[in-house]
Design an enzyme around this catalytic site. Structure first.
Site, PDB file in Angstrom:
ATOM      1  N   ASP A 191       0.834  -1.201   0.000  1.00 25.01           N
ATOM      2  CA  ASP A 191       0.000   0.000   0.000  1.00 25.01           C
ATOM      3  C   ASP A 191       0.869   1.251   0.000  1.00 25.01           C
ATOM      4  OD1 ASP A 191      -2.057  -1.691   0.106  1.00 25.01           O
ATOM      5  OD2 ASP A 191      -2.808  -1.095   2.083  1.00 25.01           O
ATOM      6  N   GLU A 192       1.958   1.156   0.764  1.00 25.22           N
ATOM      7  CA  GLU A 192       2.837   2.329   0.856  1.00 25.22           C
ATOM      8  C   GLU A 192       3.482   2.651  -0.480  1.00 25.22           C
ATOM      9  OE1 GLU A 192       5.604   1.744   4.026  1.00 25.22           O
ATOM     10  OE2 GLU A 192       4.405   3.144   5.191  1.00 25.22           O
ATOM     11  N   TYR A 210       2.306   1.898  -3.341  1.00 28.14           N
ATOM     12  CA  TYR A 210       1.233   2.404  -4.204  1.00 28.14           C
ATOM     13  C   TYR A 210       1.010   3.899  -3.938  1.00 28.14           C
ATOM     14  CZ  TYR A 210      -3.373   2.835  -6.399  1.00 28.14           C
ATOM     15  OH  TYR A 210      -4.425   3.236  -7.193  1.00 28.14           O
ATOM     16  N   SER A 230     -13.624   6.931  -3.644  1.00 25.69           N
ATOM     17  CA  SER A 230     -12.422   6.621  -2.906  1.00 25.69           C
ATOM     18  C   SER A 230     -12.143   7.768  -1.923  1.00 25.69           C
ATOM     19  CB  SER A 230     -11.316   6.474  -3.936  1.00 25.69           C
ATOM     20  OG  SER A 230     -10.190   5.963  -3.359  1.00 25.69           O
ATOM     21  N   LEU A 231     -10.989   7.742  -1.288  1.00 21.65           N
ATOM     22  CA  LEU A 231     -10.644   8.819  -0.352  1.00 21.65           C
ATOM     23  C   LEU A 231      -9.272   9.367  -0.688  1.00 21.65           C
ATOM     24  CD1 LEU A 231     -11.646   7.108   3.032  1.00 21.65           C
ATOM     25  CD2 LEU A 231     -12.737   9.125   2.045  1.00 21.65           C
ATOM     26  N   GLU A 286     -12.763   7.943  12.254  1.00 19.20           N
ATOM     27  CA  GLU A 286     -13.174   6.524  12.325  1.00 19.20           C
ATOM     28  C   GLU A 286     -11.969   5.696  11.916  1.00 19.20           C
ATOM     29  OE1 GLU A 286     -16.311   6.357   9.449  1.00 19.20           O
ATOM     30  OE2 GLU A 286     -17.465   7.860  10.500  1.00 19.20           O
ATOM     31  N   LYS A 300      -9.917   3.135   9.768  1.00 18.29           N
ATOM     32  CA  LYS A 300     -10.047   2.697   8.373  1.00 18.29           C
ATOM     33  C   LYS A 300      -9.780   1.192   8.331  1.00 18.29           C
ATOM     34  CE  LYS A 300      -8.793   4.098   3.707  1.00 18.29           C
ATOM     35  NZ  LYS A 300      -8.352   2.841   3.130  1.00 18.29           N
ATOM     36  N   ASP A 325      -9.437  -2.497   7.052  1.00 17.62           N
ATOM     37  CA  ASP A 325      -8.900  -2.963   5.778  1.00 17.62           C
ATOM     38  C   ASP A 325      -9.724  -4.145   5.252  1.00 17.62           C
ATOM     39  OD1 ASP A 325      -7.174  -2.626   3.759  1.00 17.62           O
ATOM     40  OD2 ASP A 325      -5.425  -3.488   4.757  1.00 17.62           O
ATOM     41  N   TYR A 346     -20.570   2.795   7.879  1.00 16.40           N
ATOM     42  CA  TYR A 346     -19.993   4.128   8.056  1.00 16.40           C
ATOM     43  C   TYR A 346     -20.507   5.203   7.110  1.00 16.40           C
ATOM     44  CZ  TYR A 346     -16.766   2.197   4.526  1.00 16.40           C
ATOM     45  OH  TYR A 346     -16.233   1.586   3.431  1.00 16.40           O
ATOM     46  N   LYS A 390     -13.499  12.872   8.797  1.00 15.91           N
ATOM     47  CA  LYS A 390     -14.605  13.415   8.004  1.00 15.91           C
ATOM     48  C   LYS A 390     -15.140  14.687   8.647  1.00 15.91           C
ATOM     49  CE  LYS A 390     -16.066   8.740   6.744  1.00 15.91           C
ATOM     50  NZ  LYS A 390     -16.998   7.642   6.917  1.00 15.91           N
ATOM     51  N   LYS A 411      -3.174   7.762   6.497  1.00 22.04           N
ATOM     52  CA  LYS A 411      -2.639   6.405   6.347  1.00 22.04           C
ATOM     53  C   LYS A 411      -1.550   6.133   7.376  1.00 22.04           C
ATOM     54  CE  LYS A 411      -4.724   4.660   2.643  1.00 22.04           C
ATOM     55  NZ  LYS A 411      -4.194   4.081   1.457  1.00 22.04           N
ATOM     56  N   CYS A 424      21.309 -29.765  -2.923  1.00 17.30           N
ATOM     57  CA  CYS A 424      19.988 -29.589  -2.318  1.00 17.30           C
ATOM     58  C   CYS A 424      20.067 -29.896  -0.821  1.00 17.30           C
ATOM     59  CB  CYS A 424      18.987 -30.515  -3.007  1.00 17.30           C
ATOM     60  SG  CYS A 424      17.401 -30.551  -2.166  1.00 17.30           S
ATOM     61  N   CYS A 426      17.970 -33.351  -0.264  1.00 16.13           N
ATOM     62  CA  CYS A 426      18.344 -34.672  -0.784  1.00 16.13           C
ATOM     63  C   CYS A 426      19.787 -34.734  -1.270  1.00 16.13           C
ATOM     64  CB  CYS A 426      17.409 -35.061  -1.921  1.00 16.13           C
ATOM     65  SG  CYS A 426      17.684 -34.080  -3.400  1.00 16.13           S
ATOM     66  N   CYS A 449      16.753 -27.936  -7.692  1.00 18.02           N
ATOM     67  CA  CYS A 449      17.299 -29.207  -7.206  1.00 18.02           C
ATOM     68  C   CYS A 449      17.106 -30.234  -8.316  1.00 18.02           C
ATOM     69  CB  CYS A 449      16.568 -29.639  -5.937  1.00 18.02           C
ATOM     70  SG  CYS A 449      16.680 -31.409  -5.623  1.00 18.02           S
ATOM     71  N   CYS A 458      13.863 -36.390  -4.322  1.00 19.76           N
ATOM     72  CA  CYS A 458      14.012 -35.395  -3.250  1.00 19.76           C
ATOM     73  C   CYS A 458      12.697 -35.370  -2.468  1.00 19.76           C
ATOM     74  CB  CYS A 458      14.299 -34.032  -3.866  1.00 19.76           C
ATOM     75  SG  CYS A 458      14.206 -32.679  -2.688  1.00 19.76           S
TER      76      CYS A 458
HETATM   77  P1  AMP Z   1      -9.060   3.973  -0.661  1.00 17.31           P
HETATM   78  O1  AMP Z   1      -9.522   2.640  -1.204  1.00 17.31           O
HETATM   79  O2  AMP Z   1      -7.699   3.940  -0.055  1.00 17.31           O
HETATM   80  O3  AMP Z   1      -9.276   5.078  -1.636  1.00 17.31           O
HETATM   81  O4  AMP Z   1      -9.986   4.297   0.581  1.00 17.31           O
HETATM   82  C1  AMP Z   1     -11.377   4.315   0.470  1.00 17.31           C
HETATM   83  C2  AMP Z   1     -11.908   3.073   1.103  1.00 17.31           C
HETATM   84  O5  AMP Z   1     -11.670   3.060   2.495  1.00 17.31           O
HETATM   85  C3  AMP Z   1     -13.406   2.978   1.028  1.00 17.31           C
HETATM   86  O6  AMP Z   1     -13.837   2.521  -0.221  1.00 17.31           O
HETATM   87  C4  AMP Z   1     -13.671   1.959   2.099  1.00 17.31           C
HETATM   88  O7  AMP Z   1     -13.545   0.660   1.534  1.00 17.31           O
HETATM   89  C5  AMP Z   1     -12.528   2.117   3.095  1.00 17.31           C
HETATM   90  N1  AMP Z   1     -12.937   2.508   4.444  1.00 17.31           N
HETATM   91  C6  AMP Z   1     -12.628   1.817   5.561  1.00 17.31           C
HETATM   92  N2  AMP Z   1     -13.137   2.388   6.652  1.00 17.31           N
HETATM   93  C7  AMP Z   1     -13.795   3.495   6.251  1.00 17.31           C
HETATM   94  C8  AMP Z   1     -14.548   4.504   6.930  1.00 17.31           C
HETATM   95  N3  AMP Z   1     -14.678   4.499   8.250  1.00 17.31           N
HETATM   96  N4  AMP Z   1     -15.109   5.479   6.168  1.00 17.31           N
HETATM   97  C9  AMP Z   1     -14.951   5.499   4.829  1.00 17.31           C
HETATM   98  N5  AMP Z   1     -14.250   4.567   4.136  1.00 17.31           N
HETATM   99  C10 AMP Z   1     -13.679   3.578   4.833  1.00 17.31           C
END
Ligand code: AMP
Length: 688
Positions: free
Chosen positions: A38-39, A41, A87-88, A121, A123, A125, A232, A296, A320, A414, A417, A431, A437
């Protein structure tokens, strides 16, 4: 950077981002696949955004940013989200959070000194889902998909205990509740343990496991996976139900939904930062994986005013967390030997807890990776668990290196074996012992009994290991002679009379196996289930296939050309098949197996006689009434056709039942022949 280099770099990065997000959102295609953390990315995403800011001409050359999720799989009906699921944006530092808060205040025209309430809130996974309630009853559940069109997973969602089927009044006529479907760390570990025993592929992390479990064609599989749900957000609703996010979460809770822990109302940037620190401190003890905190704007009128930019709301951001890291010591470097003999080095670590999971091993991938970081036995290293159970070594701390240490070299023999280690054409260390083996033998046997091959129930990985250890199996054919050890097996720990008897029945049932499975079972490199099927359909009998392959091994031009004429067979497969049939030990194994097992003849299928669809590529879509879609596909293959899950120019016929969607549209645009289910059965001659 020169203009062309810049464009090339931009194209490369955006292609990687699009491909990585495809794997992220549709991981069941590749359970252990994880091409980027993720990092990495996020870092790549930031680099691309920076490039766009500095070089605006690049913007729009690809539409990577709008890639919210992934194209919904055609295996499911589609759900159109009337309010898109977006997305966020991300924040990575206190400074980013402060910018986010200032920007929101500025856009709202609030003076710096005025209080604006935020809510935090955790997040979680997992994967987001939209639940549609009409008259208080759950009528549809959809995945995010590409943000506008998701997959209909209603039947699967109905098996999740955290999701009420019926809401207690009062409720609006139409109400869409959104949230995260997730798998707890404990359920994830238990699932992987069970999969290991069954010899199935392991999921890399709880998120992949949750997605793979939800996007199942058979809801009973989802039901067995203990998924959870946190609510949420709101989608479409026929009347407003709250003034703020906090009030909304309270209403969700009153309807019986769980809401994410770590929810706090914050009035300053400092309070938000304190909350991130508090959650980070408690991250490990949470029963599920989180990758950050979502911040939010609390009041909905403000959220409306702030609105959205392409893929994300302006009123929220995801803070993040860094990947979970720890320092530990490499106690040893051991080498694992896989089914095809490939050597994989693994670091044995001083056990440490990372992200709530005890880890004592890290994969080292291959010798090049070890050389790059110069990882040595005795080194202090940083390991990182980016949502995955198997961590990576990211850094070696040279200042802690013992005075005496040696660069790691792969053994010449190996470790299991003692056979010579050789390099194959792709420079992998192999091997040379074959199934002499015991490690290769064990992995070979696990593959042999697995679901896609001989599918012998009750013979998971640990049982194979036990039987190899007891000297009862030294060849795949030995599986069919196990009855001679039945009495002894009954005395093994955890076996018993009944399970031994059941296993013997299961083994005997597989003596008449499909030719395609038999071919797959031989463990020829590059010949998996699909290739096994193609070979079986083409050569029809084992004797015919074998004699042709022996000719290929002997360099016969006509036999080689025939092999290459099969769809997707290229020179690499040709070379591997030739190598197998030129190896007398492999042929001995084949002969021994033939003493025990009789692969069915494909051409004798009455259905294939005079079948009008021999060699044609068929795609099924929508609902079938006469039989389930997988059975209809198997029937079509029995009739000599090839089946595919997606429509392309190579498709000959699309059979479209009710509810057909994107495949039907694509087939129409490509001019592919389209038949209704009735027309299909009429054509193949199965009208009864
Ligand atoms: P990202 O996929 O990194 O763009 O982040 C958006 C995703 O975060 C959303 O589609 C959700 O699947 C996830 N998510 C997890 N917890 C929350 C939350 N409390 N509020 C909004 N999104 C959340």
């Amino acid at each position: 950077m020169a203009h062309s280099d810049l464009s090339a770099r931009y194209a490369e990065l955006t292609a990687k981002l699009i491909s990585a997000s495809g794997i992220y959102h549709a991981p069941e295609a590749n359970p252990s696949g994880f091409i980027m953390t993720d990092e990495a990315y996020d870092a790549m995403r930031r680099e691309v955004l920076q490039m766009e800011r500095n070089h605006p001409h690049l913007v729009g050359t690809t539409d990577w940013k709008d890639e919210v999720g992934t194209t919904p799989s055609a295996a499911f009906q589609q759900v159109k989200h009337s309010v898109p699921m977006l997305s966020l944006d991300n924040a990575f530092s206190g400074e980013d959070l402060s910018d986010f808060v200032s920007r929101a205040k500025k856009e709202l025209g609030l003076p710096e000194g005025e209080v604006l309430e935020f809510i935090t809130e955790t997040k979680v996974d997992g994967l987001s889902n939209s639940l549609r309630y009409e008259q208080g009853r759950l009528v549809r559940a959809g995945t995010r998909g590409d943000g506008t069109i998701g997959e209909d997973v209603t039947a699967n969602v109905a098996t999740i205990n955290d999701i009420p089927q019926v809401l207690s009044a009062p409720f609006p006529d139409v109400l869409e509740i959104r949230g995260e479907v997730y798998m707890s760390k404990a359920s994830f570990l238990a699932l992987n343990q069970a999969r290991e025993i069954e010899g199935e592929k392991l999921f890399a992390n709880p998120r992949n496991a949750a997605a793979g479990s939800l996007r199942q064609l058979d809801p009973s599989v989802t039901a067995s996976r203990s998924l959870g749900f946190f609510a949420y957000a709101l989608g479409e609703t026929s009347e407003p139900i709250a003034e703020s996010q906090k009030a909304l979460l309270d209403r969700f809770a009153a309807w019986g939904f769980k809401t994410t822990p770590g929810t706090a109302v914050c009035r300053t940037v400092n309070e938000i930062i304190k909350q991130t620190e508090f959650i980070l401190e408690h991250r490990e003890s949470l029963p599920f994986d989180i990758d950050g905190l979502v911040v939010k704007v609390n009041r909905f009128p403000y959220q409306e005013e702030l609105g959205f930019v392409s893929r994300a709301p302006r009123w929220a951001t995801a803070f993040k967390f860094p990947a979970e890291q720890r320092q530990t010591v490499v106690r040893d470097i051991v080498v694992q030997v896989g089914r095809t003999g490939v050597l994989t080095p693994v670091a044995e670590l001083q056990p440490v807890t990372v992200g709530g999971v005890v880890v004592s091993r890290a994969t080292l991938h291959n010798i090049d990776h070890i050389k790059k970081l110069d990882i040595r036995i005795g080194d202090t290293v940083t390991i990182q668990r980016a949502g995955d159970v198997v961590p990576q070594i990211t850094e070696v701390h040279l200042q802690h290196r013992p005075e005496v240490s040696e660069a790691y070299v792969l053994p010449h023999n190996c470790p299991v074996c003692a056979s010579l280690v050789v390099r194959d054409d792709a420079a992998a260390a192999i091997c040379s012992g074959g199934i002499l083996c015991s490690s290769q033998l064990t992995e070979r046997l696990k593959h042999f009994v697995s679901r896609d091959v001989f599918d012998i129930e009750g013979m998971g990985g640990s049982r194979i290991e036990e039987l190899v250890g007891a000297g009862m199996l030294s060849h795949p054919a030995d599986i069919f002679k196990l009855h001679t050890f039945a009495g002894q097996l009954e005395t093994f720990n955890g076996w018993g009379k009944k399970s031994v008897a059941t296993l013997m029945v299961n083994i005997d049932q597989r003596r008449n196996v499909e030719l395609s499975r038999f071919i797959t079972s031989l463990g020829i490199r590059e010949v998996g289930r699909t290739m096994g099927r193609l070979f079986a359909n083409h050569y029809k009998t084992l004797a015919n296939w074998r004699s042709n392959m022996e000719k290929v091994a002997a360099g016969d031009e006509a036999a080689t050309q025939e092999l290459l004429s099969i769809d997707t067979v290229g020179p690499i497969i040709c070379r591997e098949v030739a190598a197998f049939f030129a190896d007398s030990s492999k042929l001995e194994m084949l002969d021994a197996l033939c003493q025990e097992v009789s692969p069915a003849e494909v051409a004798t299928s009455a259905k294939a006689e005079n079948s009008p669809i021999i060699g044609k590529t068929i795609v099924f879509t929508g609902t079938m009434t006469k039989m389930k879609r997988p059975d209809a596909e198997a029937d079509a293959r029995d009739r000599g056709a090839k089946t595919s899950g997606s429509v392309s120019k190579a498709t000959d016929i699309l059979v479209a039942g009710p509810g057909a969607g994107s495949k039907l549209a694509k087939a129409t645009s490509l001019g592919v022949k389209i038949l209704s289910e009735d027309e299909w059965w009429n054509m193949v001659g199965a009208t009864e």
